[in-house]
Design an enzyme around this catalytic site. Sequence first.
Site, mmCIF file in Angstrom:
data_model
loop_
_atom_site.group_PDB
_atom_site.id
_atom_site.type_symbol
_atom_site.label_atom_id
_atom_site.label_comp_id
_atom_site.label_asym_id
_atom_site.label_seq_id
_atom_site.Cartn_x
_atom_site.Cartn_y
_atom_site.Cartn_z
ATOM 1 N N SER A 1 3.563 -2.254 10.354
ATOM 2 C CA SER A 1 5.012 -2.328 10.598
ATOM 3 C C SER A 1 5.595 -3.690 10.232
ATOM 4 C CB SER A 1 5.334 -1.952 12.051
ATOM 5 O OG SER A 1 4.933 -0.617 12.310
ATOM 6 N N HIS B 1 -9.419 1.002 4.908
ATOM 7 C CA HIS B 1 -8.150 1.229 5.617
ATOM 8 C C HIS B 1 -8.400 2.172 6.793
ATOM 9 C CE1 HIS B 1 -4.071 2.439 6.530
ATOM 10 N NE2 HIS B 1 -3.682 1.361 5.874
ATOM 11 N N GLY C 1 2.573 2.161 10.832
ATOM 12 C CA GLY C 1 3.530 3.265 10.714
ATOM 13 C C GLY C 1 4.222 3.618 12.011
ATOM 14 N N GLU D 1 -5.299 -5.083 10.369
ATOM 15 C CA GLU D 1 -4.281 -4.061 10.610
ATOM 16 C C GLU D 1 -4.592 -3.362 11.933
ATOM 17 O OE1 GLU D 1 -2.257 -2.754 6.712
ATOM 18 O OE2 GLU D 1 -3.963 -1.461 7.019
ATOM 19 N N GLU E 1 -6.810 4.576 7.873
ATOM 20 C CA GLU E 1 -6.612 6.008 7.578
ATOM 21 C C GLU E 1 -7.849 6.595 6.900
ATOM 22 O OE1 GLU E 1 -2.890 5.421 5.539
ATOM 23 O OE2 GLU E 1 -1.968 4.861 7.447
ATOM 24 N N ASN F 1 0.882 -1.172 0.000
ATOM 25 C CA ASN F 1 0.000 0.000 0.000
ATOM 26 C C ASN F 1 0.917 1.219 0.000
ATOM 27 O OD1 ASN F 1 -1.775 2.064 0.485
ATOM 28 N ND2 ASN F 1 -2.398 1.368 2.538
ATOM 29 N N TRP F 2 1.004 1.840 -1.172
ATOM 30 C CA TRP F 2 1.931 2.987 -1.299
ATOM 31 C C TRP F 2 1.397 4.234 -0.597
ATOM 32 C CZ3 TRP F 2 3.681 2.908 -7.186
ATOM 33 C CH2 TRP F 2 4.550 1.830 -7.388
ATOM 34 N N LYS F 3 0.124 4.226 -0.233
ATOM 35 C CA LYS F 3 -0.529 5.404 0.375
ATOM 36 C C LYS F 3 -0.300 6.618 -0.537
ATOM 37 C CE LYS F 3 -0.175 3.130 4.802
ATOM 38 N NZ LYS F 3 -0.049 3.197 6.249
ATOM 39 N N GLY G 1 2.960 -1.227 4.251
ATOM 40 C CA GLY G 1 3.025 0.216 3.994
ATOM 41 C C GLY G 1 4.450 0.636 3.695
ATOM 42 N N GLY G 2 5.126 1.167 4.693
ATOM 43 C CA GLY G 2 6.469 1.741 4.514
ATOM 44 C C GLY G 2 7.435 0.846 3.753
HETATM 45 P P1 13P Z 1 3.132 0.268 7.694
HETATM 46 O O1 13P Z 1 3.631 -1.034 7.085
HETATM 47 O O2 13P Z 1 3.888 1.465 7.207
HETATM 48 O O3 13P Z 1 3.012 0.179 9.174
HETATM 49 O O4 13P Z 1 1.643 0.471 7.127
HETATM 50 C C1 13P Z 1 0.770 -0.577 7.182
HETATM 51 C C2 13P Z 1 -0.430 -0.214 6.412
HETATM 52 O O5 13P Z 1 -1.164 0.678 6.777
HETATM 53 C C3 13P Z 1 -0.695 -0.944 5.165
HETATM 54 O O6 13P Z 1 -1.971 -0.678 4.678
#
Ligand code: 13P
Length: 254
Positions: A216, A98, A176, A170, A100, A9-11, A237-238
């Site tokens: 994470s 998600h 994050g 999640e 967010e 997920n590149w956000k 994510g990251g």
């Molecule tokens: P991180 O891997 O950066 O914690 O993010 C997870 C995430 O929100 C994937 O959708």
Amino acid sequence: MRKKIVAGNWKMNLDYNEGLALFSEIINMFKDEATGQQHAVVCSPFIHLHSLVQLAKGYHNVGVGAQNAHQAEAGAYTGEISAKMVKSVGAGYVILGHSERRQYFGESNELLAKKTDTALAHDLTPIFCIGETLQEREANQHFDIIKSQLVEGIFHLDATQFGKLVIAYEPVWAIGTGVTASSDQAQEIHAFIRKEIAAKYNQQVANDTSILYGGSCNPKNAPELFAQPDIDGGLIGGASLKSRDFIDIVKVFN
Ligand code: 13P
């Protein structure tokens, strides 16, 4: 059939050229290093989707997805993107729910149930995200929260429709933050989710559902997490913004 999936997920990261460059690296590494027993999916911002789909042509185990899609078919919703539009560029997946989106855009379980219906109607595979906040876990409400997200978000589907979903657990406190859920904590919730699916539908539907862990996740902790019996991959994510890290997570399933 239950698949092993590592989804990035590149956000809201990477401009168009950066995104294409990263995806090209990912494809090349996947081709050279992955055994193909797993699926790699990249969920990019909308503007990259069409080009990523072109780059992924011929790689059956590489998918491309959006990070959101509107619940309506079409209409006067300035700035929004429909599921039909996402499908029309060849994307196969869409992340829905998600945390967010729930937190910053006020997306409720009720709204997400509608988004899920619309995505499925356009033959997209929703990666449906659920998870509790730290406050909810500390108050020992995490099982109730997860259950209500399932019941209100996706348990209205019939078994055939449900079979098209991927679920991602999640925990919000792990996103994050660098604090990952322990493999025991994650397994406990994944087993709970599968048990709830079996109770609502049947054991076969539960066995066939891919349930990903997100929060994470990195090349160091992925092997232990993915070794758990009810964890079928990750939503990253990251670490999905670095080709080496992402592919190393994908390769846990080699
Ligand atoms: P991180 O891997 O950066 O914690 O993010 C997870 C995430 O929100 C994937 O959708």
